[in-house]
Structures are given as C-alpha cells and as structure tokens.
Scaffold this motif. Structure first.
Motif, PDB file in Angstrom:
ATOM      1  N   LEU A   1       0.802  -1.225   0.000  1.00  0.00           N
ATOM      2  CA  LEU A   1       0.000   0.000   0.000  1.00  0.00           C
ATOM      3  C   LEU A   1       0.833   1.273   0.000  1.00  0.00           C
ATOM      4  O   LEU A   1       0.418   2.291  -0.533  1.00  0.00           O
ATOM      5  CB  LEU A   1      -0.938   0.028   1.212  1.00  0.00           C
ATOM      6  CG  LEU A   1      -2.108  -0.932   1.144  1.00  0.00           C
ATOM      7  CD1 LEU A   1      -2.910  -0.867   2.432  1.00  0.00           C
ATOM      8  CD2 LEU A   1      -2.980  -0.655  -0.044  1.00  0.00           C
ATOM      9  N   LEU A   2       1.996   1.252   0.607  1.00  0.00           N
ATOM     10  CA  LEU A   2       2.807   2.456   0.719  1.00  0.00           C
ATOM     11  C   LEU A   2       3.798   2.623  -0.418  1.00  0.00           C
ATOM     12  O   LEU A   2       4.376   3.695  -0.577  1.00  0.00           O
ATOM     13  CB  LEU A   2       3.561   2.457   2.056  1.00  0.00           C
ATOM     14  CG  LEU A   2       2.677   2.485   3.293  1.00  0.00           C
ATOM     15  CD1 LEU A   2       3.516   2.353   4.537  1.00  0.00           C
ATOM     16  CD2 LEU A   2       1.843   3.732   3.328  1.00  0.00           C
ATOM     17  N   GLY A   3       4.002   1.584  -1.189  1.00  0.00           N
ATOM     18  CA  GLY A   3       4.956   1.680  -2.291  1.00  0.00           C
ATOM     19  C   GLY A   3       6.362   1.872  -1.760  1.00  0.00           C
ATOM     20  O   GLY A   3       6.816   1.167  -0.869  1.00  0.00           O
ATOM     21  N   TYR A   4       7.056   2.855  -2.278  1.00  0.00           N
ATOM     22  CA  TYR A   4       8.441   3.115  -1.916  1.00  0.00           C
ATOM     23  C   TYR A   4       8.571   4.304  -0.956  1.00  0.00           C
ATOM     24  O   TYR A   4       9.658   4.766  -0.673  1.00  0.00           O
ATOM     25  CB  TYR A   4       9.246   3.369  -3.198  1.00  0.00           C
ATOM     26  CG  TYR A   4      10.711   3.096  -3.069  1.00  0.00           C
ATOM     27  CD1 TYR A   4      11.183   1.794  -3.009  1.00  0.00           C
ATOM     28  CD2 TYR A   4      11.619   4.127  -2.970  1.00  0.00           C
ATOM     29  CE1 TYR A   4      12.527   1.539  -2.878  1.00  0.00           C
ATOM     30  CE2 TYR A   4      12.970   3.881  -2.839  1.00  0.00           C
ATOM     31  CZ  TYR A   4      13.417   2.579  -2.786  1.00  0.00           C
ATOM     32  OH  TYR A   4      14.745   2.325  -2.637  1.00  0.00           O
ATOM     33  N   LEU A   5       7.446   4.808  -0.436  1.00  0.00           N
ATOM     34  CA  LEU A   5       7.459   6.013   0.397  1.00  0.00           C
ATOM     35  C   LEU A   5       8.334   5.878   1.635  1.00  0.00           C
ATOM     36  O   LEU A   5       9.128   6.765   1.947  1.00  0.00           O
ATOM     37  CB  LEU A   5       6.043   6.386   0.818  1.00  0.00           C
ATOM     38  CG  LEU A   5       5.213   7.123  -0.219  1.00  0.00           C
ATOM     39  CD1 LEU A   5       3.785   7.274   0.260  1.00  0.00           C
ATOM     40  CD2 LEU A   5       5.814   8.477  -0.517  1.00  0.00           C
ATOM     41  N   LEU A   6       8.206   4.776   2.377  1.00  0.00           N
ATOM     42  CA  LEU A   6       8.980   4.604   3.602  1.00  0.00           C
ATOM     43  C   LEU A   6      10.454   4.362   3.323  1.00  0.00           C
ATOM     44  O   LEU A   6      11.304   4.637   4.164  1.00  0.00           O
ATOM     45  CB  LEU A   6       8.416   3.446   4.424  1.00  0.00           C
ATOM     46  CG  LEU A   6       7.016   3.666   4.995  1.00  0.00           C
ATOM     47  CD1 LEU A   6       6.553   2.440   5.747  1.00  0.00           C
ATOM     48  CD2 LEU A   6       6.973   4.890   5.882  1.00  0.00           C
TER      49      LEU A   6
END
Length: 118
Positions: free
Chosen positions: A14-19
C-alpha cells in the motif's frame, strides 16, 4: 499495445516506496539512478511514478514531448467540484484549457486587476 515501463522498484503493497526514501530522499533517488539509470519507475503510495534524474531526459519530458505528459488524471470528485471538469485545475490540456488559462491571466491575474483586489 504493450507499453515498456522503465526499470525500478515497487516497494511494499500500500505504501509503495514512500517509507524507503528515508530522511534524505534526494540521496536515495540518486543511488537508485546509479543502479537503474536516468529514468526509472517507483510507486509512491498507490501511484506509479516515473522519476527522471538527467537534464537531457528531463528536457525531452518537459520541452520536446510536453503535450504527451501534460494531461491530468481523471478524478471523479473533480467532475462535481468544477462543473464537469471545466475549471483550469481539472480540465485536460487542449484548446479549452489554453483559452481558460489565457482568460485567467488577462482578466484575473493582470497587474491592474491584482492591484485592484488589494
């Protein structure tokens, strides 16, 4: 028609590569550019995103082929907020958008009009 996507990482569901971008995202993107090349794809949240890290490739995107990339995604909420996508923010790039931008610039954002709003 099969579209060849640029290389890159997808990240977690769900967050992709954001974190994974961390505190210094520009350094992380630079390291990825060293590995994947000047044009790559990552997911930011649920949105697939193309990252361009070369001046020559950015010029192709922003100057040479700008008409191809100037479109906006269709958002159902904008259909209701802007009277059927008739506003400058949500309308697709084309003759209507160019006319509306010219109208806004001349009638609302000219120096005389801005001074009169003070």
């Amino acid at each position: 028609m099969i579209v060849q996507l640029p290389p890159g990482l997808w990240g977690i569901s769900l967050l992709g590569y954001l974190l994974m971008l961390g505190d210094l995202p520009h350094r992380t993107l630079h390291q990825m550019a060293q590995k994947y090349g000047p044009i790559m794809q990552i997911r930011l949240g649920l949105m697939p995103t193309v990252v361009v890290s070369s001046a020559q490739v950015a010029e192709l995107f922003l100057k040479t082929h700008d008409n191809v990339f100037a479109g906006r995604p269709y958002i159902m909420g904008s259909q209701y907020m802007s009277y059927g996508n008739k506003g400058v923010l949500f309308s697709q790039y084309g003759t209507y958008w160019r006319y509306m931008r010219k109208l806004y610039t001349i009638e609302l954002l000219s120096a005389a009009k801005v001074d009169s709003f003070k």
